[in-house]
Design an enzyme around this catalytic site. Structure first.
Site: not given
Ligand code: SAH
Length: 392
Positions: A209, A336
């Site tokens: 980040r 991941c």
């Molecule tokens: N970028 C974040 C972590 C992301 S984890 C960080 O830095 O903390 C993945 C995220 O994707 C979760 O919040 C989940 O709610 C969301 N998610 C999963 N499938 C999705 C989809 N098809 N469309 C939108 N969001 C989704």
């Protein structure tokens, strides 16, 4: 004494350094589920000490290759070293957060301990880890240079089912604060350890980040799969013109908006609830353009069987990410899924860029922060990939 006899195949596999033995390679069991077992080869030689699981596909996870059984002093030293590595790498700011003990990667099988300010959150993935929880927490606490106010247990991951274990969520010690705030290099955010994903937060993206924010100054940013919005907030703090966070979770977006408020960047950020797979395609169709696009989806391939579907998913998603990136802009694209290896992921990105008809240069290829160590003999611990791509 608990003993597990393994096959010659297991002995050869272990000699490659890998610390796990699969169920099929176990010859005879004189141990109870959840024991620390002495592992013996067909010739009767002791191969080491391992956490034994009767139900999981992974029957043995090694703690040591020694003949002696691990005792309190053994674990005290192991845990002190793991904590010392976090201290050395700058993860022990009392108001910050980190993965203090990273389970198998720290040779503490199935046991994760995350720290959010002065709260510890444990996550046990196997019975032997359950049994060692209180000892490991006590030893970790003793290694920390500050006091812990609360210990919470978030052992509710779906993998527990594979072990035949019930899900368990409980306060182990102290009381959870009504609002848990983490302060991390000039940014603060709340963590919901009771309801958030994993132990409440995605600790492994911390450094990525920060790095992504280097490309945010004066540009419009899209943070797709934003969860609590922390890529986006970092970008806003670094001077982004605007930031759009997209996620399908209402709770995550509410926390993201509160986090934006907390960091004084709410006015430059918007939060949209959508399926990112459709949302990015629609933005491409509308010819939207961003100077920085972050895509950080959940694991598309949770098992090897899912890799083919994951390949299509990653290619489609990244194709749209490239399409909506302004010339000269950056895509930060993460995966991941352990089952998608680094080289595979790079080939998906290559195909995505070709489909998007955009030249693209891989400028950096990163992993998780060092509080999520990669144990070289356990490739499963090398799961996070975060590609930084300049788009032409
Ligand atoms: N970028 C974040 C972590 C992301 S984890 C960080 O830095 O903390 C993945 C995220 O994707 C979760 O919040 C989940 O709610 C969301 N998610 C999963 N499938 C999705 C989809 N098809 N469309 C939108 N969001 C989704």
């Amino acid at each position: 004494m608990s003993v597990v006899h393994v096959t010659g195949k297991a002995r050869r596999w272990l000699a490659s350094g890998h610390p796990w033995v699969y169920r099929d390679d176990v010859a005879e069991v004189e141990a109870e589920p959840g024991d620390v077992a002495t592992v013996v080869d067909p010739a009767g030689a002791v191969l080491g000490q391992a956490f034994f699981s009767a139900q999981s596909r992974i029957a043995l996870r090694f703690v040591s290759r020694e003949k002696t059984r691990p005792d309190r002093a053994f674990f005290a030293e192991r845990i002190a070293r793991a904590v010392a590595a976090r201290a050395r790498d700058g993860y022990l700011d009392p108001r910050g957060a980190c993965r203090l003990l990273a389970g198998d990667a720290d040779l503490l099988p199935g046991f994760v301990l995350d720290r959010y300010a002065n709260v510890l959150v444990a996550q046990c993935g196997m019975l032997a880890a359950d049994r060692h929880r209180d000892l490991f927490v006590e030893l970790a606490r003793a290694s920390l240079p500050f006091e812990i106010a609360c210990v919470y247990d978030r052992s509710d991951s779906s993998s527990r089912k594979l072990e035949g274990l019930v899900q368990r969520v409980e306060v182990v010690d102290g009381a959870l604060p009504t609002e848990l705030i983490v302060h991390e290099s000039g940014m603060s955010y709340s963590v919901d350890v009771a309801h958030g994903h994993k132990t409440g937060h995605y600790l492994d993206q911390r450094d990525n980040r920060l790095r992504a924010a280097d490309f945010a100054r004066d540009v419009d940013v899209l943070d797709a799969f934003s969860y609590d919005g922390l890529f986006g907030i970092r970008a806003a703090l670094a001077g982004a013109k605007s930031v759009v966070c997209v996620d399908q979770s209402k709770e995550a977006l509410e926390r993201a908006a509160a986090n934006a408020e907390r960091n004084g960047v709410r006015d430059r950020m918007t939060f949209e609830r959508a399926n990112c797979m459709h949302d990015l395609r629609d933005r491409a169709a509308r010819a939207e353009r961003f100077g920085l696009v972050i895509v950080d989806p959940p694991a598309f391939a949770k098992s090897r069987r899912e890799v083919e579907g994951a390949e299509r998913g990653y290619i489609e998603l990244n194709r749209r990410a490239f399409e909506i990136t302004a010339p000269g802009g950056m895509v930060v694209s993460a995966s991941c899924s352990f089952n998608v290896r680094a080289a595979d992921f790079q080939s998906y990105l290559a195909r995505a860029s070709y489909k998007a008809a955009r030249s693209a240069w891989l400028t950096e290829f990163r992993g998780a922060g060092s509080d999520h160590p990669v144990l070289l003999t356990l490739p499963e611990t090398n799961y996070l990939k975060c590609a930084f791509v300049r788009v032409g």
